[in-house]
Design an enzyme around this catalytic site. Structure first.
Site, PDB file in Angstrom:
ATOM      1  N   ASN A   1      25.459  48.105  37.767  1.00 33.56           N
ATOM      2  CA  ASN A   1      25.968  46.739  37.932  1.00 33.56           C
ATOM      3  C   ASN A   1      26.682  46.188  36.704  1.00 33.56           C
ATOM      4  O   ASN A   1      27.539  45.315  36.843  1.00 33.56           O
ATOM      5  CB  ASN A   1      24.781  45.842  38.319  1.00 33.56           C
ATOM      6  CG  ASN A   1      25.122  44.386  38.183  1.00 33.56           C
ATOM      7  OD1 ASN A   1      25.864  43.820  38.991  1.00 33.56           O
ATOM      8  ND2 ASN A   1      24.607  43.755  37.125  1.00 33.56           N
TER       9      ASN A   1
ATOM     10  N   TYR B   1      40.691  45.200  35.070  1.00 32.12           N
ATOM     11  CA  TYR B   1      39.480  44.904  35.843  1.00 32.12           C
ATOM     12  C   TYR B   1      39.666  45.348  37.292  1.00 32.12           C
ATOM     13  O   TYR B   1      38.822  46.035  37.872  1.00 32.12           O
ATOM     14  CB  TYR B   1      39.180  43.409  35.764  1.00 32.12           C
ATOM     15  CG  TYR B   1      37.910  42.993  36.472  1.00 32.12           C
ATOM     16  CD1 TYR B   1      36.684  43.069  35.830  1.00 32.12           C
ATOM     17  CD2 TYR B   1      37.941  42.533  37.782  1.00 32.12           C
ATOM     18  CE1 TYR B   1      35.507  42.694  36.477  1.00 32.12           C
ATOM     19  CE2 TYR B   1      36.780  42.151  38.438  1.00 32.12           C
ATOM     20  CZ  TYR B   1      35.566  42.233  37.772  1.00 32.12           C
ATOM     21  OH  TYR B   1      34.412  41.868  38.427  1.00 32.12           O
TER      22      TYR B   1
ATOM     23  N   ASP C   1      20.442  46.875  29.370  1.00 31.58           N
ATOM     24  CA  ASP C   1      21.533  46.017  28.888  1.00 31.58           C
ATOM     25  C   ASP C   1      21.821  46.339  27.425  1.00 31.58           C
ATOM     26  O   ASP C   1      21.119  47.147  26.796  1.00 31.58           O
ATOM     27  CB  ASP C   1      21.179  44.526  29.040  1.00 31.58           C
ATOM     28  CG  ASP C   1      22.410  43.649  29.311  1.00 31.58           C
ATOM     29  OD1 ASP C   1      22.610  43.237  30.473  1.00 31.58           O
ATOM     30  OD2 ASP C   1      23.164  43.384  28.350  1.00 31.58           O
TER      31      ASP C   1
ATOM     32  N   LYS D   1      37.611  48.333  39.338  1.00 31.32           N
ATOM     33  CA  LYS D   1      36.768  48.076  40.513  1.00 31.32           C
ATOM     34  C   LYS D   1      37.265  48.875  41.718  1.00 31.32           C
ATOM     35  O   LYS D   1      36.474  49.304  42.555  1.00 31.32           O
ATOM     36  CB  LYS D   1      36.724  46.583  40.812  1.00 31.32           C
ATOM     37  CG  LYS D   1      36.025  45.766  39.714  1.00 31.32           C
ATOM     38  CD  LYS D   1      34.606  46.269  39.475  1.00 31.32           C
ATOM     39  CE  LYS D   1      33.842  45.390  38.493  1.00 31.32           C
ATOM     40  NZ  LYS D   1      32.444  45.832  38.308  1.00 31.32           N
TER      41      LYS D   1
ATOM     42  N   THR E   1      28.927  32.872  37.444  1.00 30.89           N
ATOM     43  CA  THR E   1      28.162  33.526  36.381  1.00 30.89           C
ATOM     44  C   THR E   1      28.971  33.469  35.091  1.00 30.89           C
ATOM     45  O   THR E   1      30.162  33.137  35.113  1.00 30.89           O
ATOM     46  CB  THR E   1      27.853  35.009  36.702  1.00 30.89           C
ATOM     47  OG1 THR E   1      29.096  35.724  36.692  1.00 30.89           O
ATOM     48  CG2 THR E   1      27.166  35.187  38.041  1.00 30.89           C
TER      49      THR E   1
HETATM   50  P1  NAD Z   1      27.347  38.719  33.498  1.00 26.15           P
HETATM   51  O1  NAD Z   1      28.327  38.679  32.379  1.00 26.15           O
HETATM   52  O2  NAD Z   1      26.541  37.519  33.816  1.00 26.15           O
HETATM   53  O3  NAD Z   1      26.370  39.962  33.289  1.00 26.15           O
HETATM   54  C1  NAD Z   1      26.855  41.230  32.916  1.00 26.15           C
HETATM   55  C2  NAD Z   1      25.803  41.928  32.052  1.00 26.15           C
HETATM   56  O4  NAD Z   1      26.295  43.242  31.720  1.00 26.15           O
HETATM   57  C3  NAD Z   1      25.525  41.215  30.723  1.00 26.15           C
HETATM   58  O5  NAD Z   1      24.133  41.048  30.545  1.00 26.15           O
HETATM   59  C4  NAD Z   1      26.106  42.142  29.672  1.00 26.15           C
HETATM   60  O6  NAD Z   1      25.418  42.108  28.434  1.00 26.15           O
HETATM   61  C5  NAD Z   1      25.976  43.507  30.362  1.00 26.15           C
HETATM   62  N1  NAD Z   1      26.892  44.495  29.792  1.00 26.15           N
HETATM   63  C6  NAD Z   1      28.206  44.313  29.500  1.00 26.15           C
HETATM   64  N2  NAD Z   1      28.691  45.459  28.953  1.00 26.15           N
HETATM   65  C7  NAD Z   1      27.673  46.352  28.926  1.00 26.15           C
HETATM   66  C8  NAD Z   1      27.553  47.684  28.466  1.00 26.15           C
HETATM   67  N3  NAD Z   1      28.597  48.338  27.932  1.00 26.15           N
HETATM   68  N4  NAD Z   1      26.355  48.303  28.577  1.00 26.15           N
HETATM   69  C9  NAD Z   1      25.298  47.635  29.106  1.00 26.15           C
HETATM   70  N5  NAD Z   1      25.346  46.379  29.550  1.00 26.15           N
HETATM   71  C10 NAD Z   1      26.524  45.742  29.454  1.00 26.15           C
HETATM   72  O7  NAD Z   1      28.209  39.200  34.762  1.00 26.15           O
HETATM   73  P2  NAD Z   1      27.936  39.180  36.356  1.00 26.15           P
HETATM   74  O8  NAD Z   1      28.829  38.180  36.939  1.00 26.15           O
HETATM   75  O9  NAD Z   1      26.490  39.185  36.655  1.00 26.15           O
HETATM   76  O10 NAD Z   1      28.583  40.596  36.689  1.00 26.15           O
HETATM   77  C11 NAD Z   1      27.828  41.711  37.094  1.00 26.15           C
HETATM   78  C12 NAD Z   1      28.757  42.657  37.821  1.00 26.15           C
HETATM   79  O11 NAD Z   1      29.345  41.980  38.937  1.00 26.15           O
HETATM   80  C13 NAD Z   1      29.920  43.168  36.979  1.00 26.15           C
HETATM   81  O12 NAD Z   1      30.165  44.528  37.262  1.00 26.15           O
HETATM   82  C14 NAD Z   1      31.074  42.322  37.461  1.00 26.15           C
HETATM   83  O13 NAD Z   1      32.320  42.948  37.269  1.00 26.15           O
HETATM   84  C15 NAD Z   1      30.740  42.188  38.920  1.00 26.15           C
HETATM   85  N6  NAD Z   1      31.398  41.071  39.615  1.00 26.15           N
HETATM   86  C16 NAD Z   1      31.283  39.796  39.157  1.00 26.15           C
HETATM   87  C17 NAD Z   1      31.940  38.781  39.823  1.00 26.15           C
HETATM   88  C18 NAD Z   1      31.879  37.368  39.321  1.00 26.15           C
HETATM   89  O14 NAD Z   1      32.627  36.526  39.839  1.00 26.15           O
HETATM   90  N7  NAD Z   1      31.032  37.050  38.378  1.00 26.15           N
HETATM   91  C19 NAD Z   1      32.703  39.048  40.963  1.00 26.15           C
HETATM   92  C20 NAD Z   1      32.798  40.361  41.415  1.00 26.15           C
HETATM   93  C21 NAD Z   1      32.135  41.354  40.726  1.00 26.15           C
END
Ligand code: NAD
Length: 257
Positions: free
Chosen positions: A89, A157, A36, A161, A192
């Site tokens: 992720n 976004y 991270d 994706k 989240t």
């Molecule tokens: P979150 O914000 O809780 O966690 C994301 C993590 O990624 C954070 O810890 C952040 O510090 C880290 N991060 C961000 N930019 C970074 C970088 N450049 N290098 C390293 N780390 C980095 O988000 P989440 O909801 O757990 O999302 C995780 C994945 O799931 C993402 O790819 C997101 O697009 C995808 N997603 C989320 C949802 C949703 O509704 N939350 C839905 C579909 C997909």
């Protein structure tokens, strides 16, 4: 123990899906490389894993940077001797991401770099490591918006994706006979930090909730279970899949009352 003796690298492990997956994968026997940008939260995830008697290290990386991605893969091999599972992720959803007219080019570029280029870079350095280990599993986090348009615009976004999903399919086929499986986890809306920050009013939250047949946001822990399945040998005949975990959204014409 579904990941016994495996080494799993998870990006975005400081929060949300990544953190829940790090905890679950470790509990299922994996040595975890938690990656991270957020060092405090990343380190506390590793402390939690160690406190439960399992093995993990934290590696700082900006996944949009080539040198950082090369280093994180190297760290897995240096520390644990191999890499079996790569979970690409980490991702962002920027508050200024909007429709084509209103999204600034810099927001577009940032989103593409963090969400899409990162998956390319993870695979660029990760696939050779998986080959050295004799094969393995890659899980790339896409989204349900990779397969459906959103009327609440978040264009960069969505496009990022879509790219993750198509890249996953091609990679899965190219490497299908090298004992590497590659799948796209496509979550629906989750409770989240990423989404709750973006949907910063009750009205915006309700606008999404009405489209979810199950009637609630998903939980990061529910995505971790899906990722565990894809990462493990339970999914030994699953590759190139669009693995939707979305509360029924993509099957719904009209949601129930
Ligand atoms: P979150 O914000 O809780 O966690 C994301 C993590 O990624 C954070 O810890 C952040 O510090 C880290 N991060 C961000 N930019 C970074 C970088 N450049 N290098 C390293 N780390 C980095 O988000 P989440 O909801 O757990 O999302 C995780 C994945 O799931 C993402 O790819 C997101 O697009 C995808 N997603 C989320 C949802 C949703 O509704 N939350 C839905 C579909 C997909």
């Amino acid at each position: 123990m579904r990941l016994k003796d495996k080494v799993a690298l998870i990006t975005g492990a400081a929060s949300g899906i990544g953190k829940e997956s790090a905890l679950l994968f470790a509990a299922e026997g994996a040595s975890v490389v938690a990656v991270d940008l957020n060092d405090d939260a990343g380190n506390s995830c590793v402390e939690e894993i160690r406190a439960a008697g399992n093995d993990a290290i934290y590696v700082h990386a900006d996944v949009s940077k080539s040198a950082d991605c090369e280093n994180m893969i190297g760290a897995a091999e240096r520390e644990f001797g191999k890499l079996d599972v790569l979970f690409n992720n980490a991702g962002i959803m920027h508050s200024a991401d909007d429709d084509a007219i209103h999204t600034d080019e810099e927001i577009w570029d940032l989103t593409m770099n963090v969400n899409l280029k990162s998956v390319f870079l993870g695979c660029k350095f990760g696939i050779p490591a998986l080959l050295r280990a004799g094969g393995g599993s890659i899980v790339n986090t896409a989204s349900l918006v990779a397969v459906m348009g959103s009327g609440a615009p978040q264009l960069a976004y969505t496009a990022s994706k879509g790219g993750v999903l198509s890249m996953t399919k091609e990679l899965a086929i190219v490497h299908a006979r090298q004992n590497i499986r590659i799948n796209a986890l496509c979550p629906g809306p989750l409770r989240t930090e990423l989404l709750m920050k973006f949907l910063d009013t009750e009205e915006k939250k309700q606008r999404r909730l009405v489209h979810i047949p199950i009637g609630r946001f998903g939980e990061a822990a529910e995505m971790a279970k899906a990722a565990l399945y894809l990462a493990s040998d339970d999914a030994s005949f699953v590759t190139g899949s669009t693995f939707l975990v979305d509360g029924g959204i993509t099957s719904a014409y009209v949601t129930p009352e």
